[in-house]
Design a protein around this motif. Structure first.
Motif, PDB file in Angstrom:
ATOM      1  N   SER A 210       0.820  -1.217   0.000  1.00  0.00           N
ATOM      2  CA  SER A 210       0.000   0.000   0.000  1.00  0.00           C
ATOM      3  C   SER A 210       0.853   1.266   0.000  1.00  0.00           C
ATOM      4  N   GLU A 214       0.719   4.420  -2.656  1.00  0.00           N
ATOM      5  CA  GLU A 214       0.636   5.824  -2.226  1.00  0.00           C
ATOM      6  C   GLU A 214       1.717   6.656  -2.914  1.00  0.00           C
ATOM      7  N   VAL A 217       0.589   7.379  -6.451  1.00  0.00           N
ATOM      8  CA  VAL A 217      -0.448   8.413  -6.477  1.00  0.00           C
ATOM      9  C   VAL A 217       0.182   9.800  -6.329  1.00  0.00           C
ATOM     10  N   LYS A 218       1.135   9.925  -5.430  1.00  0.00           N
ATOM     11  CA  LYS A 218       1.819  11.194  -5.215  1.00  0.00           C
ATOM     12  C   LYS A 218       2.615  11.608  -6.452  1.00  0.00           C
ATOM     13  N   LYS A 249      -9.779   8.748 -15.579  1.00  0.00           N
ATOM     14  CA  LYS A 249      -9.845   9.518 -14.336  1.00  0.00           C
ATOM     15  C   LYS A 249      -8.627  10.413 -14.168  1.00  0.00           C
ATOM     16  N   THR A 250      -7.451   9.904 -14.568  1.00  0.00           N
ATOM     17  CA  THR A 250      -6.210  10.669 -14.385  1.00  0.00           C
ATOM     18  C   THR A 250      -5.861  11.527 -15.598  1.00  0.00           C
ATOM     19  N   ALA A 348      -6.523  -0.757  -6.172  1.00  0.00           N
ATOM     20  CA  ALA A 348      -6.060  -0.080  -4.962  1.00  0.00           C
ATOM     21  C   ALA A 348      -5.825   1.406  -5.205  1.00  0.00           C
ATOM     22  N   ALA A 349      -5.404   1.757  -6.416  1.00  0.00           N
ATOM     23  CA  ALA A 349      -5.056   3.152  -6.705  1.00  0.00           C
ATOM     24  C   ALA A 349      -6.260   3.996  -7.107  1.00  0.00           C
ATOM     25  N   PRO A 351      -9.384   4.612  -6.052  1.00  0.00           N
ATOM     26  CA  PRO A 351     -10.066   5.511  -5.112  1.00  0.00           C
ATOM     27  C   PRO A 351      -9.199   6.680  -4.639  1.00  0.00           C
ATOM     28  N   LYS A 352      -7.878   6.568  -4.818  1.00  0.00           N
ATOM     29  CA  LYS A 352      -6.960   7.553  -4.244  1.00  0.00           C
ATOM     30  C   LYS A 352      -6.431   8.549  -5.276  1.00  0.00           C
ATOM     31  N   VAL A 353      -6.452   8.170  -6.531  1.00  0.00           N
ATOM     32  CA  VAL A 353      -5.798   8.989  -7.537  1.00  0.00           C
ATOM     33  C   VAL A 353      -6.737  10.074  -8.056  1.00  0.00           C
ATOM     34  N   GLY A 354      -6.144  11.185  -8.475  1.00  0.00           N
ATOM     35  CA  GLY A 354      -6.921  12.280  -9.049  1.00  0.00           C
ATOM     36  C   GLY A 354      -6.466  12.593 -10.455  1.00  0.00           C
TER      37      GLY A 354
END
Length: 581
Positions: A210, A214, A217-218, A249-250, A348-349, A351-354
């Motif tokens: 995880s 993260e 994502v950063k 999404k990205t 996993a990514a 829900p967290k990525v923008g």
């Protein structure tokens, strides 16, 4: 419950009832195990060492496809596996039967295809005596299988089969071989089939760390010019839907490798095409200029990096996602390594990525695509160009077809001009580059999907390596559209001899070959031929409107080259664009 799981359970429910502990022969055990694993089709060719298996097949529920060569059998099993994601199964006898599988095993190994290959061998008391049709097939295939077994005791056979299917289909998929001596097939013992597999030294990591997710994502949030390099791992993991959602999404462009072409819609605004030696200008420019490269299930092979790894993506931080930890750092060091199933990583990514700050970057890649698209000049003599033949196939199907290819120029033109959008719709030998693969692979794909349009595209060279499998197509009335791009030579070899060997054409002339239309007719298959664009459009429409198999020979410009091209040893910024419109 998934559809595939339901189908397996239904097949188990329909099996003739037996009690665990019932005494049976090794060959009966083998077939019972295959049925319990949900196997529907077995491709193969009988011989002395596997006669007990074929005797058991006589009254089995399994459907056996008798090919006309063992290489045809294993390529068909491979095509079935690639079209479904389920393991393909092939049977061959000892000695030459087993060694005829070697090229197909190596093909599957290089492209991470799940196969279970069953070979017979001479009785154990003859092993090492150079007995008739004896070969050490486990030793021969050790470097090109994910694992292999030599069965010494009939009691071990059910466990070994269970393990073989588990190993072939989990982690990074691949071929597993089971070599069974004739005395083991004849021996009898109580049948017990294990419900689970526990292998102390084999536990693939499928869920990612995880903290590494993260970090990814950063890195995306900080990037200005990100790209995704999507490989065959996307297809193997069944992660096409998740990749599409992630990319949209990205707002990150997706560059599918040759093996990843069916993993992302080819006509999508974020897809500039494949990269590498014969990749698109836009895809290669994107790799040269990206500041963040996210590798999802690709190998960084030499057809993409051109072997110049220090000059590849020189400005980029590298994120490498792969279920096989041996691939990460093997060719290019990773700034963020992520070991795991790529589908699980994406889940996993997500829900967290923008959304990345990439609008200007996407616009730049689209401008490169518009500036230098795949293109070719029409023939002034009115000859059919091979690129146009591929376009005609694509236009008639809208991309809604399973396409298999052989290896060579036609393979690259299919990759360039046929935009794939459906899962598991592109089947080709990537890593090994096996001529003779495409046509029998189409047989396996059509067996797997009898209601889908399957198009087999081969060159006149590769088709002749397994043309005997026309008998299988005729026997089962498989509605495959068999396309031969006939330039009367070994086209890719001729192209290299033209460009790098001063037009010294050595042993590439195939002008004296079989009449393919008459060959099709000899097997009772409809044959058509075209040599102009007008003829090509007409006969292709006729082929598509014909129920059953059709062989279509496109006689094309013999000296057409595949462009763009990056010569071996050069870097991606040294593309030769060739003749444009």
């Amino acid at each position: 419950m998934s559809t595939d799981t339901a189908m397996v359970d239904n097949r188990k429910a329909s099996l003739p009832p037996i009690e665990m502990g019932e005494v049976m022969s090794g060959s009966d055990m083998l077939l019972r195990c295959l049925l319990l694993e949900g196997v529907e089709y077995v491709f193969g060719y009988p011989g002395g060492a596997v006669l007990p298996i074929y005797d058991s097949l006589y009254s089995s529920h399994l459907k056996h496809i008798l090919t006309r060569h063992e290489q045809g059998a294993i390529h068909a099993a491979d095509g079935y596996a690639r079209a479904t994601g389920k393991p393909g199964v092939v049977i061959a006898t000892s000695g030459p039967g087993a060694t005829n599988l070697v090229t197909g095993i190596a093909t599957a190994h290089m492209d991470s295809v799940p196969l279970v290959c069953i070979t017979g061998n001479v009785a154990q008391h003859l092993i090492g005596t150079d007995a008739f049709q004896e070969a050490n097939i486990t030793g021969i295939t050790l470097p090109i299988t994910k694992h292999n077994y030599f069965v010494r005791n009939v009691e071990d056979l059910p466990r070994i089969v269970k393990e073989a299917f588990h190993i072939a289909t989990t982690g990074r998929p691949g071929p597993v071989l089971i070599d069974i001596p004739k005395d083991v097939n004849n021996a009898k013992a109580p049948f017990y089939y294990p419900e689970t597999v526990k292998l102390r030294t084999y536990n693939p990591t499928v869920k990612p760390n995880s903290l590494q997710v993260e970090r990814m994502v950063k890195a995306i949030a900080e990037a200005k010019k990100p790209v995704i390099l999507s490989g065959g791992g996307i297809v193997a993991a069944g992660a096409e839907k998740e990749l599409l959602e992630f990319a949209e999404k990205t707002n990150i462009p997706v560059i599918p490798t040759f093996m990843g072409l069916a993993g992302f819609p080819g006509g999508h605004r974020l897809c500039p095409g494949m990269p590498g030696m014969h990749g698109s200008y836009a895809a290669n420019q994107a790799l040269l200029n990206t500041d963040l490269l996210i590798n999802m299930g690709a190998r960084f092979d030499d057809r993409i990096t051109m072997g110049r790894t220090k000059e590849f993506a020189p400005n980029a931080k590298i994120i490498h996602i792969d279920i096989d930890p041996a691939e990460i750092g093997k060719n290019i060091n990773a700034y963020i390594p992520i070991v795991g199933d790529v589908k699980n990583v994406l889940l996993a990514a997500l829900p967290k990525v923008g959304r990345a700050d990439s609008d200007a970057w996407v616009a730049q890649i689209q401008a490169w695509s518009a500036e230098h698209p795949y293109s070719y000049k029409p023939s002034p003599e009115g000859r059919l160009k091979p690129q146009r033949a591929i376009e005609i196939m694509y236009e008639s199907t809208g991309g809604d077809a399973i396409v298999t290819t052989d290896v060579g120029q036609h393979q690259m033109w299919v990759a360039q001009y046929f935009k794939f959008s459906n899962q598991r719709s592109f089947i080709s030998s990537g890593g090994l580059g096996t001529m003779g693969f495409g046509f029998p692979a189409a047989i396996g794909a059509q067996m797997a999907h009898p209601d889908k349009t399957v198009i087999s595209v081969s060159g006149d060279g590769g088709f002749q390596m397994n043309q005997q499998e026309l008998a299988v197509v005729a026997n089962h009335n498989l509605p495959i559209k068999i396309v031969i791009i006939n330039n009367q030579c070994l086209g890719m070899v001729r192209q290299w001899q033209e460009l790098f060997y001063e037009h010294r054409y050595s042993q590439i002339d195939l002008s004296v070959s079989v009449d393919f239309v008459k060959l099709a007719d000899a097997y009772g298959i409809k044959g058509l031929r075209a040599s102009t664009e007008e003829e090509a459009e007409r006969i292709w429409q006729e082929a598509m409107n014909t129920n059953g198999p059709v062989l279509v020979e496109f006689v094309v410009e013999p000296e057409e080259n595949v462009y763009p091209m990056v010569a071996a040893g050069n870097t991606l910024d040294q593309m030769v664009l060739g003749d444009e419109k």
